[in-house]
Scaffold this active site. Structure first.
Site, short mmCIF file in Angstrom:
data_model
loop_
_atom_site.label_atom_id
_atom_site.label_comp_id
_atom_site.label_asym_id
_atom_site.label_seq_id
_atom_site.Cartn_x
_atom_site.Cartn_y
_atom_site.Cartn_z
N GLY A 96 -2.38 -21.16 -14.85
CA GLY A 96 -2.39 -22.58 -15.21
C GLY A 96 -2.08 -22.79 -16.68
O GLY A 96 -1.44 -23.77 -17.07
N ARG A 124 -2.69 -25.92 -6.66
CA ARG A 124 -3.41 -26.41 -7.85
C ARG A 124 -2.70 -27.66 -8.37
O ARG A 124 -1.53 -27.62 -8.71
CB ARG A 124 -3.49 -25.32 -8.92
CG ARG A 124 -4.27 -24.11 -8.44
CD ARG A 124 -4.34 -23.02 -9.48
NE ARG A 124 -5.17 -23.40 -10.63
CZ ARG A 124 -5.33 -22.63 -11.71
NH1 ARG A 124 -4.71 -21.46 -11.78
NH2 ARG A 124 -6.10 -23.02 -12.70
N ASP A 314 -15.96 -22.75 -16.99
CA ASP A 314 -15.68 -21.34 -16.69
C ASP A 314 -16.91 -20.47 -16.92
O ASP A 314 -17.30 -19.67 -16.06
CB ASP A 314 -14.51 -20.82 -17.55
CG ASP A 314 -13.18 -21.35 -17.05
OD1 ASP A 314 -13.15 -22.00 -15.98
OD2 ASP A 314 -12.15 -21.12 -17.72
N ARG A 345 -13.98 -22.79 -6.43
CA ARG A 345 -15.08 -21.95 -6.92
C ARG A 345 -16.46 -22.42 -6.44
O ARG A 345 -17.37 -21.60 -6.35
CB ARG A 345 -15.04 -21.89 -8.45
CG ARG A 345 -13.91 -21.01 -8.96
CD ARG A 345 -13.81 -21.01 -10.46
NE ARG A 345 -12.91 -19.95 -10.92
CZ ARG A 345 -12.48 -19.83 -12.16
NH1 ARG A 345 -12.86 -20.72 -13.07
NH2 ARG A 345 -11.68 -18.84 -12.51
N LYS A 412 -6.25 -10.65 -14.38
CA LYS A 412 -5.81 -11.97 -14.86
C LYS A 412 -6.24 -12.20 -16.31
O LYS A 412 -5.51 -12.81 -17.08
CB LYS A 412 -6.39 -13.06 -13.95
CG LYS A 412 -5.88 -14.46 -14.26
CD LYS A 412 -6.36 -15.45 -13.22
CE LYS A 412 -6.14 -16.88 -13.64
NZ LYS A 412 -4.75 -17.31 -13.64
#
Length: 426
Positions: A96, A124, A314, A345, A412
């Site tokens: 993203g 997304r 996050d 999530r 990632k």
């Protein structure tokens, strides 16, 4: 599928130097590419998301030299908007932080571009950004589903004037427009609709833009004005801070298990909002010590807390698994945007917490966790989401092993996470 079983960890102690921040790395790479002059970035994160940005910059004709360990990158800027004589397709994985800012930046110059990525990237949303770009005269079309990548962009420049951006789903849409705005035809004013989520990420953006020579007037996060006549200038050396979200797992581990862990590369003056995770941990009962470029966490007796985490979504994920070790109930509120991250999530976290035995209530924008006396050994599905893998590694701090499916998904943002955890485990 590969899996990794972590045996119960008896004690944690030691020091860990954090990898560079993903948010800072990709913002700085893009602005370095748009700048006049050469920028030397140090402590750059070496991970999938950064690799996707670097690959895209290569296709866009940007020159850079990357060190053998991929943490130092010298970028020679193109001195303005990107232009390409041939049509380009940029594959951006599930990044993203590459997809959104590049979508805005590629509207500025000439060229025809297709921006695509992995299947999850196509789920997304990007509609709020595209609507704002079109309002500013951009030519952007959806190639598959309305409001989602892949996108086709024909560079036409961005007009001066006022645009509106919905800030309620992701702050990355605003970040993307802010970073492109100085290269628009004149002064740009961005008005925010809805409640702006993840404000600290906007602070990161504004801070880095300033380091590259651009000032933005921030009217209480309701309106942003980018005065005309500005351009990006290479700052010379640019140090990428350690990743605050990555710090959360180690700080939590010390708080849960005792011992002392010092994370370096980030400190009390960090530009990343996620460092406020340490404050939440302190509220739960941990002992936290701050330095200029380090944070130390020590054991406390942890208790559940009820808190709004909209500002640090996050890092809040780490609170969800830390809650397994706290006395009483933990409530994580106002995190609707968990649903549009690498995976949904909220659903994923609730499902996997139940597997290890926790009592969980999942709401539209919250999750409530009640711990149990003894955790169950479970195989944790990670949903191709790096943070799920790292959060659930903390289960091994109990007397129960935990199996992490697809542990490689941490590439990632933190490829050697499990090695670092092992180093601190006694």
């Amino acid at each position: 599928m590969e899996s990794l079983t972590l045996q119960p960890i008896q004690k944690v102690s030691g020091e860990v130097n954090l990898p560079g921040s993903k948010s800072v790395s990709n913002r700085a790479l893009l602005l370095a590419a748009l700048s006049t002059g050469t920028t030397r970035l140090t402590n750059l994160l070496d991970s999938d998301d950064i690799r996707h940005m670097l690959n895209a910059l290569t296709q866009l004709g940007v020159d850079y030299q990357l060190s053998a360990d991929k943490t130092v990158c010298e970028v020679t800027g193109v001195g303005g908007a990107f232009s390409s004589d041939k049509a380009l397709e940029l594959f951006l994985g599930n990044a993203g932080t590459a997809m959104r800012p590049l979508a805005a930046a590629l509207c500025l110059g000439r060229g025809e571009y297709v921006l695509t990525g992995e299947p999850r990237m196509k789920e997304r949303p990007i509609g709020h950004l595209v609507t704002a770009l079109r309002e500013a005269g951009a030519d952007v079309e959806y190639l598959e589903n309305e409001n989602y990548p892949p996108l086709k962009i024909t560079g036409t420049g961005l007009k001066s004037g006022t645009v509106s951006i919905d800030g309620s789903i992701s702050s990355q849409f605003l970040t993307a427009f802010l970073m492109a705005a100085p290269l628009a035809e004149g002064e740009v004013t961005i008005k925010i609709e809805g409640e702006l989520v993840s404000k600290p990420y906007i602070d990161i953006t504004l801070h880095i833009m300033k380091q590259f020579g651009v000032d933005v007037i921030n009217n209480d996060y309701q309106e942003f004005v980018i005065p005309t006549g500005q351009s990006y200038t290479a700052p010379g050396d640019f140090l990428v801070e350690g990743d605050a979200s990555s710090a959360s797992y180690f700080l939590a581990a010390a708080a849960i298990k005792g011992g002392e862990i010092k994370v370096t590369g980030i400190g009390k003056n960090s530009i990343q909002g996620d460092i406020q995770f340490a404050d939440a941990l302190e509220k739960m009962g941990a002992e936290i010590e701050w330095g200029d470029d380090y944070v130390i966490s020590r054991c406390g007796e942890l208790k559940g807390i009820d808190m709004d985490y909209n500002h640090i979504p996050d890092a809040a994920m780490t609170i969800a698994t830390t809650a397994l070790f706290a006395k009483g109930t933990t409530a994580i509120r106002n995190v609707y945007n968990w649903r549009v991250k690498e995976t949904d999530r909220l659903a994923a976290m609730a499902t996997e917490l139940r597997k290890v035995g926790a009592e969980v209530e999942e709401g539209e924008d919250y999750i409530i966790v009640n711990p149990v006396a003894e955790l169950t050994h479970a195989a944790i599905d990670t949903y191709d989401d790096h943070r799920m893998a790292m959060c659930f590694s903390l289960v091994a701090l109990s007397d129960t092993p935990v199996t992490i499916n697809d542990p490689g998904c941490t590439s990632k943002t933190f490829p050697d996470y499990f090695d670092k955890l092992k180093m601190l485990s006694l």
